[in-house]
Design a protein around this motif. Sequence first.
Motif, PDB file in Angstrom:
ATOM      1  N   ASP A 116       0.823  -1.213   0.000  1.00 14.13           N
ATOM      2  CA  ASP A 116       0.000   0.000   0.000  1.00 14.13           C
ATOM      3  C   ASP A 116       0.855   1.260   0.000  1.00 14.13           C
ATOM      4  O   ASP A 116       0.535   2.250  -0.665  1.00 14.13           O
ATOM      5  CB  ASP A 116      -0.934   0.010   1.213  1.00 14.13           C
ATOM      6  CG  ASP A 116      -2.138  -0.899   1.021  1.00 14.13           C
ATOM      7  OD1 ASP A 116      -2.347  -1.360  -0.115  1.00 14.13           O
ATOM      8  OD2 ASP A 116      -2.844  -1.156   2.009  1.00 14.13           O
ATOM      9  N   ASP A 117       1.960   1.244   0.772  1.00 15.59           N
ATOM     10  CA  ASP A 117       2.773   2.452   0.898  1.00 15.59           C
ATOM     11  C   ASP A 117       4.275   2.183   0.768  1.00 15.59           C
ATOM     12  O   ASP A 117       5.085   3.110   0.888  1.00 15.59           O
ATOM     13  CB  ASP A 117       2.497   3.136   2.239  1.00 15.59           C
ATOM     14  CG  ASP A 117       2.615   2.194   3.426  1.00 15.59           C
ATOM     15  OD1 ASP A 117       3.297   1.146   3.307  1.00 15.59           O
ATOM     16  OD2 ASP A 117       2.013   2.484   4.474  1.00 15.59           O
TER      17      ASP A 117
ATOM     18  N   ARG B  24      -0.551  -8.412  -0.791  1.00 11.23           N
ATOM     19  CA  ARG B  24      -0.583  -7.254   0.110  1.00 11.23           C
ATOM     20  C   ARG B  24       0.827  -6.849   0.536  1.00 11.23           C
ATOM     21  O   ARG B  24       1.101  -5.676   0.792  1.00 11.23           O
ATOM     22  CB  ARG B  24      -1.400  -7.597   1.352  1.00 11.23           C
ATOM     23  CG  ARG B  24      -1.363  -6.532   2.463  1.00 11.23           C
ATOM     24  CD  ARG B  24      -2.015  -5.234   2.057  1.00 11.23           C
ATOM     25  NE  ARG B  24      -1.811  -4.191   3.039  1.00 11.23           N
ATOM     26  CZ  ARG B  24      -2.546  -4.023   4.148  1.00 11.23           C
ATOM     27  NH1 ARG B  24      -3.534  -4.867   4.410  1.00 11.23           N
ATOM     28  NH2 ARG B  24      -2.292  -3.046   4.980  1.00 11.23           N
TER      29      ARG B  24
ATOM     30  N   ARG C  57       0.872  -6.508  -7.330  1.00  6.94           N
ATOM     31  CA  ARG C  57      -0.361  -5.808  -6.965  1.00  6.94           C
ATOM     32  C   ARG C  57      -1.558  -6.354  -7.738  1.00  6.94           C
ATOM     33  O   ARG C  57      -2.657  -6.508  -7.201  1.00  6.94           O
ATOM     34  CB  ARG C  57      -0.198  -4.317  -7.206  1.00  6.94           C
ATOM     35  CG  ARG C  57       0.695  -3.622  -6.174  1.00  6.94           C
ATOM     36  CD  ARG C  57       0.974  -2.189  -6.522  1.00  6.94           C
ATOM     37  NE  ARG C  57       1.521  -1.448  -5.386  1.00  6.94           N
ATOM     38  CZ  ARG C  57       2.334  -0.404  -5.500  1.00  6.94           C
ATOM     39  NH1 ARG C  57       2.718   0.002  -6.711  1.00  6.94           N
ATOM     40  NH2 ARG C  57       2.782   0.201  -4.418  1.00  6.94           N
TER      41      ARG C  57
END
Length: 393
Positions: free
Chosen positions: A19-20, A213, A208
């Motif tokens: 995610d980051d 994840r 992705r």
Amino acid sequence: MALATMAVTSVFQPIVDLDDLHVVGYEALARGQDGGSPAQMFSRAYADGNVAELDWACRAAAYQGALDAGLDKATTLFVNVEPCTLGLPAPAAIEHLQGLALHRLRVVLEMTERSITARPAEMLAAAHWARSHGWGIALDDVGADPASLALLPLLGPDVVKLDLRLVQERPDREIAAIMTAVLAYAETSGAGVLAEGIETPEHLQAARAIGARYAQGYLFGRPGPALEPAQRRVDFLVPATLPAPGRTPFEVVAPVRQVRSSTKPMLVEMSEHLEAQAAAQPTPAVVLSVFQDAIHFTPATARRYGALARKSPFVLAMGVGLAPQPVPGVRGAHITADDPLVDEWSVVVVGAHYGAALVARDLGEGMFDYALTHERDLVVRAAQSLLSRTMPG
């Protein structure tokens, strides 16, 4: 070779949240004194009969490196475990170190599908031990062999680590089937999906796209001696339950499903139907059966189970007097005359997308009480109740 004389060091590769891209953990990777890879070291150790000592030395190096770096439970450390050491207590030389690690670190033990097929009882016991100490379990190299997909629910890993080919190769129907099964497991269990081998932006995009994840690979950092606290804490652990010791498939299923009575011929037909369903699955299924006594494992049964074993990652037959390998490819397990399983007849099938359990109890005079379920959680718990009773052949 004594544990103390094994010159093993540990390097660490970061694991990031996709995610980051923040670092949330590390995998410990062993290196020999000559810079040898884990595969080379363990190949030699298996040949020399030193694999248990080497495995514990690798674990000790991982724990010591993390403790020396001042890591705490905010940073998850992934540590590989060889199947042959499952269930073995820590050697005296590292007992104190493991105690420190249990107290100070958050560890996820990585196992492979070999852990289940080679040492199922020890694997479940090791998973229970890890979780009872606040540690987690990861199943490694998922997708390298599609047969491993059926093993996912039996271990119930907190993290599914995808084989690197799933992000490095061109997508095809097989990769799609693997990821469908993995994501279905992750959705129902809450497990994290971690992609390995991310070396390029294209690999990152693929990871992705297939639903990972977390990730690790050269794009985020090569293995090295340095360790820094995680940029963000992630709790990889998910709730997991293992069967109560001594429970049988009938004791798992019958209390929550309707119990009917039947003659033996009907149960024979139902059992063979479930076996046929296992054989018909597009990805291999695990088959676990209880025959009461070896006399019921007839030549016709042997032929059917031999055919199943040629496709399935794991086929287990249990009964009084059954040999360790009643037919090539089939794992046999003797049960004692005082085991409650003597009075049961069960067939349990666990596939990537299919599950069924027929559990029956002998009433005598050719009659049985039985229950049938396709509810996946019940099927998995019935399978675990059998695996937890097996011993290595």
